[in-house]
Motif scaffolding. Structure first.
Motif, mmCIF file in Angstrom:
data_model
loop_
_atom_site.group_PDB
_atom_site.id
_atom_site.type_symbol
_atom_site.label_atom_id
_atom_site.label_comp_id
_atom_site.label_asym_id
_atom_site.label_seq_id
_atom_site.Cartn_x
_atom_site.Cartn_y
_atom_site.Cartn_z
ATOM 1 N N LEU A 1 -1.421 -3.096 -7.593
ATOM 2 C CA LEU A 1 -1.410 -2.415 -6.300
ATOM 3 C C LEU A 1 -0.075 -1.717 -6.080
ATOM 4 C CD1 LEU A 1 -2.691 -1.719 -3.609
ATOM 5 C CD2 LEU A 1 -2.055 -4.003 -2.770
ATOM 6 N N ALA A 2 1.018 -2.410 -6.395
ATOM 7 C CA ALA A 2 2.337 -1.807 -6.225
ATOM 8 C C ALA A 2 2.502 -0.592 -7.128
ATOM 9 C CB ALA A 2 3.421 -2.842 -6.521
ATOM 10 N N ALA A 3 1.848 -0.613 -8.301
ATOM 11 C CA ALA A 3 1.915 0.507 -9.243
ATOM 12 C C ALA A 3 0.873 1.573 -8.940
ATOM 13 C CB ALA A 3 1.743 -0.006 -10.673
ATOM 14 N N ARG A 4 0.095 1.380 -7.872
ATOM 15 C CA ARG A 4 -0.967 2.309 -7.457
ATOM 16 C C ARG A 4 -2.036 2.456 -8.531
ATOM 17 N NH1 ARG A 4 2.468 6.875 -3.967
ATOM 18 N NH2 ARG A 4 3.722 5.325 -2.831
ATOM 19 N N ARG A 5 -2.325 1.350 -9.222
ATOM 20 C CA ARG A 5 -3.388 1.315 -10.223
ATOM 21 C C ARG A 5 -4.679 0.851 -9.552
ATOM 22 N NH1 ARG A 5 -2.696 0.960 -15.603
ATOM 23 N NH2 ARG A 5 -4.961 1.251 -15.491
ATOM 24 N N TYR B 1 -7.736 6.014 -5.172
ATOM 25 C CA TYR B 1 -6.630 6.467 -4.321
ATOM 26 C C TYR B 1 -6.411 7.957 -4.557
ATOM 27 C CZ TYR B 1 -1.872 7.235 -2.651
ATOM 28 O OH TYR B 1 -0.760 7.734 -2.014
ATOM 29 N N VAL B 2 -6.397 8.721 -3.467
ATOM 30 C CA VAL B 2 -6.162 10.165 -3.529
ATOM 31 C C VAL B 2 -4.832 10.446 -2.829
ATOM 32 C CG1 VAL B 2 -7.045 12.446 -2.968
ATOM 33 C CG2 VAL B 2 -8.649 10.584 -3.471
ATOM 34 N N PRO B 3 -3.758 10.722 -3.598
ATOM 35 C CA PRO B 3 -2.451 10.983 -2.978
ATOM 36 C C PRO B 3 -2.503 12.169 -2.026
ATOM 37 C CG PRO B 3 -2.229 10.620 -5.340
ATOM 38 C CD PRO B 3 -3.702 10.758 -5.066
ATOM 39 N N VAL B 4 -1.625 12.148 -1.030
ATOM 40 C CA VAL B 4 -1.570 13.226 -0.053
ATOM 41 C C VAL B 4 -1.261 14.537 -0.767
ATOM 42 C CG1 VAL B 4 0.889 12.885 0.475
ATOM 43 C CG2 VAL B 4 -0.633 13.888 2.190
ATOM 44 N N LEU C 1 0.832 -1.202 0.000
ATOM 45 C CA LEU C 1 0.000 0.000 0.000
ATOM 46 C C LEU C 1 0.870 1.256 0.000
ATOM 47 C CD1 LEU C 1 -2.597 -1.064 2.714
ATOM 48 C CD2 LEU C 1 -3.106 -0.710 0.283
ATOM 49 N N PRO C 2 0.374 2.353 -0.552
ATOM 50 C CA PRO C 2 1.099 3.619 -0.409
ATOM 51 C C PRO C 2 1.228 3.983 1.065
ATOM 52 C CG PRO C 2 -0.639 3.798 -2.069
ATOM 53 C CD PRO C 2 -0.854 2.498 -1.366
ATOM 54 N N PRO C 3 2.291 4.706 1.452
ATOM 55 C CA PRO C 3 2.483 5.033 2.862
ATOM 56 C C PRO C 3 1.555 6.132 3.370
ATOM 57 C CG PRO C 3 4.212 6.037 1.551
ATOM 58 C CD PRO C 3 3.417 5.176 0.615
ATOM 59 N N ASP C 4 0.932 6.858 2.456
ATOM 60 C CA ASP C 4 0.035 7.937 2.865
ATOM 61 C C ASP C 4 -1.011 8.153 1.780
ATOM 62 O OD1 ASP C 4 1.527 9.279 0.874
ATOM 63 O OD2 ASP C 4 2.857 10.163 2.371
ATOM 64 N N ILE D 1 -7.375 -7.075 -6.153
ATOM 65 C CA ILE D 1 -6.513 -6.381 -7.107
ATOM 66 C C ILE D 1 -5.260 -7.228 -7.322
ATOM 67 C CG2 ILE D 1 -5.344 -5.044 -5.290
ATOM 68 C CD1 ILE D 1 -5.224 -2.675 -7.270
ATOM 69 N N GLN D 2 -4.695 -7.169 -8.526
ATOM 70 C CA GLN D 2 -3.425 -7.834 -8.770
ATOM 71 C C GLN D 2 -2.333 -7.122 -7.971
ATOM 72 O OE1 GLN D 2 -3.152 -9.615 -13.084
ATOM 73 N NE2 GLN D 2 -3.986 -7.547 -13.244
#
Length: 300
Positions: A284-288, A126-129, A100-103, A279-280
């Protein structure tokens, strides 16, 4: 997963191991099963430490059910009702083994009914900080104002969510063989049905029950085969129907459970409904997160 995390999870599973061995399951089979354990975050409702409003429990506030729908201006209106928003930076450290993203914030959307095999019943955004957001119409998913759908949406839970780091074992014990659901034990685990029964008997004393879970294993009212495997089957059908873009792996090991919502705990009239966001791992690692597929089990 670090060795310390693995050791802590194994310590927490001592009651389960004792129960499984008492049921006659050989120690080697029990050990192989506990090696399947995954960390997860269990989210419960509550206002204060140790309880409060709702079913509350301890742990930090990491998000909320419902509330204002805040999205970037260029994000299309979601096609399904808004369920929850999770502040990823607030999750307990190493609560899951997901990349997961850290934030930033993870928003979950779902319609808690079953559908055709090729149709996703929800989404994740997903909404980046630091991203500028605007409040959106939380009813935009229902452009025709169907009253029964609005009544369902009014039943969706509201309020803060608190998270604790927990341990998860499989709730399913069978695989499909030659197209026959539940026709064989999990490969490498001939006592899987007994092990799941032991987990079902002891899990209430090991992990708290919560309506929302991040990571871990999928659960639902009646579970024999892996809900994630069923979701992958539906993704493949969606690709065949031209309703989902590839690449898509047909290997369940390449997919993870992003989140589980036991909607039947909250939505009157939809008892027994469980929502699984999958999710694959590469996506997930690519934040898709746009490639999250949502599968629903409902036993009306």
């Amino acid at each position: 997963m670090t060795s310390g995390m693995a050791s802590e999870m194994q310590d927490r599973l001592r009651l389960f191991r004792d129960e499984a061995i008492a049921r006659g399951v050989p120690a080697d089979d029990v050990e192989r099963w506990t090696n399947l354990a995954r960390p997860c975050a269990t989210l419960t409702q509550g206002e204060g430490e140790g309880g409060g409003e709702g079913e509350g429990g301890g742990g930090p506030v990491v998000g909320r059910f419902g509330g204002p729908l805040l999205l970037p201006a260029d994000t299309p209106d979601p096609e399904h009702p808004f369920v929850a928003s999770i502040d990823l930076a607030a999750l307990p450290a190493a609560a899951t083994d997901l990349p997961l993203p850290p934030d930033g914030h993870l928003l979950l959307f779902a319609f808690p009914e079953t559908a055709d095999d090729h149709e996703t019943m929800g989404s994740a955004v997903y909404v980046p900080v630091g991203t500028a957001v605007v409040e959106r119409d939380s009813h935009a998913w229902n452009p025709h104002d169907f009253d029964d759908y609005e009544a369902m949406f009014e039943e969706f839970p509201q309020g803060p969510l608190r998270a604790t780091a927990e341990v998860s074992l499989p709730y399913h014990h069978a695989v499909e063989i030659s197209g026959k659901p539940g026709s064989g034990p999990l490969p490498g685990h001939p006592r899987s049905e007994e092990l799941v029964a032991a987990w079902d008997h002891t899990r209430g004393a090991i992990v708290p029950e919560g309506p929302l879970q991040i990571g871990g294993y999928a659960d639902e009212e009646v579970v024999y085969t892996d809900p994630v495997a069923r979701a992958v089957f539906r993704v493949l059908r969606a690709v065949e129907a031209g309703r989902w873009d590839g690449p898509v792996s047909d290997d369940v090991a390449d997919w993870v459970l992003l989140a589980d919502w036991h909607a039947g705990m909250d939505v009157q009239g939809w008892e027994g409904s469980s929502v699984h966001w999958v999710i694959q791992r590469t996506d997930l690692a690519a934040r898709r997160f746009d490639r999250t597929f949502t599968e629903v089990f409902w036993n009306p």
